[in-house]
Design a protein around this motif. Structure first.
Motif: not given
Length: 392
Positions: A284-290, A307-310, A327-331
């Motif tokens: 899994l690729f996670v990208h938590p960037s603001i 799969v990304p989670v961004i 693939s999305l979550f609130p920043v």
């Protein structure tokens, strides 16, 4: 060689690409410049790299007190401007393309103008990237807007065309009063990022479950949220986390990881040449960037079959890559990210299916070959416009 062999109409171009740190793939801006230079050459064009570490037109290092120390933590150095260097590098080129709004590229723009050469510039340094790494400065009211205007005044109002990688970037510039014409072209990814072999649909999620993230270790990339979220997962004990990058927050992030997920987190620099293998080893690729103008790291992860989670952020364009809600979550929402990670671990069939879909979608839309063809078309337009305005 026929015109079509060059991948575009007309003669091959000679392009000077000016980037402070030209010989280092350790930061996103330099890496983008180098991969575009390679692809331009492959398509038949001539490229002159100008900057620190450039093979033919190397620049000296400009040591800026304190600022250089912070920049070097993120694999970036500032180059010392030189009239002699620029005039030698620009002699006989069709166009000069600049990569940063700082002193080196500002001076390059002035020299190119004196020589009558058209100039374009890429918008790769987002003001929010500066303020999130600037300590107390980020609390100054309106500081981001001030930096947008400074960048425009220093450089972008003086060039013929601005390249931005996403529509979000173009909207941000227009909202801050930029009037120079803008072209939207993805930075793209290199073909060596190939998709991994997906697990069969009936195979459960592996243990350990390998999560990969990539980016500067800085406040706006928000890796601290990822570490905390992984520790909150129901599957926390079976998670292995790799955060590839360098930056000023490395020690802080490692201390947090050692406390929350002891022995399960690796944080540090990975050579660009090693990134395809690292990504294909992930689940899994996670990208938590603001804040992100595009984020090539996400594109490379998707191209590798992850799969990304961004993080969904108003200051980040990376959310555009999501093909489904999972693939999305609130920043900044640690609990929401933990739920997303658990969901993908609990749904191995969907993980394999969507990993393949992301890889195919990325191949169709974000190849560096297509991006460079669009870039060359942009440069040809600018050269033609410049020639037309110079006619009596």
């Amino acid at each position: 060689m026929s015109e079509n062999a060059y991948g575009d109409r007309g003669r091959p171009l000679t392009i000077a690409m000016v980037v402070d740190t030209s010989g280092n793939r350790g930061n996103g801006t330099s890496n983008s410049a180098l991969q575009w230079a390679d692809e331009l050459k492959r398509q038949g064009h001539r490229v002159r790299l100008v900057g620190i570490g450039a093979p033919d037109f190397p620049a000296r290092v400009n040591h800026v007190p304190l600022v250089s120390w912070v920049a070097e933590k993120q694999q970036m150095q500032f180059a010392e401007p030189s009239d002699t260097l620029f005039r030698a590098a620009f002699l006989g080129v069709d166009v000069v393309h600049l990569y940063t709004p700082f002193r080196f590229c500002q001076h390059a723009c002035r020299v190119a103008r004196q020589m009558g050469i058209p100039v374009t510039a890429g918008y790769h340094v987002q003001p929010e990237n500066v303020t999130y790494s600037a300590g107390p400065l980020k609390h100054v009211p309106g500081i981001d807007s001030i930096i947008y205007h400074l960048f425009d005044w220093w450089l972008f109002s003086k060039v013929d065309r601005i390249h931005v990688p996403t529509e979000l970037g173009a909207s941000l510039l227009r909202s801050h009063g930029y009037t120079t014409p803008i072209s939207v072209i993805s930075n793209g990814y290199e073909p060596r990022f190939t998709p991994k072999v997906q697990r069969a649909a009936d195979v459960p999620a592996p243990q350990p479950f390998h999560i990969v993230a990539s980016g500067r270790l800085s406040n706006e990339k928000d890796q601290i949220t990822l570490i905390r979220a992984a520790s909150m997962c129901r599957h926390a004990a079976s998670i292995r986390l790799t955060i590839a990058g360098t930056g000023p927050l490395k020690k802080r992030l490692q201390r947090t990881a050692d406390r929350l997920l002891p022995g399960q987190v690796e944080i540090g620099f990975h050579r660009n040449a090693d990134m395809p293998e690292l990504l294909r080893s992930g689940d899994l690729f996670v990208h938590p960037s603001i804040a992100d103008l595009e984020s090539v790291s996400v594109i490379e992860g998707m191209a590798s079959g992850l799969v990304p989670v961004i993080a969904a952020s108003d200051l980040s364009a990376a959310g555009q890559f999501a093909l489904l809600n999972e693939s999305l979550f609130p920043v900044g929402d640690t609990a929401a990210l933990a739920r997303r990670i658990d969901w993908w671990i609990d749904h191995p069939r969907e993980l394999s299916e969507w990993g393949a879909r992301y890889a195919e979608n990325t191949k169709e839309r974000y190849s560096v070959e297509a991006s460079v063809r669009s870039f060359v078309a942009m440069e040809r337009e600018v050269i033609a416009e410049h020639a037309g305005s110079a006619m009596p």
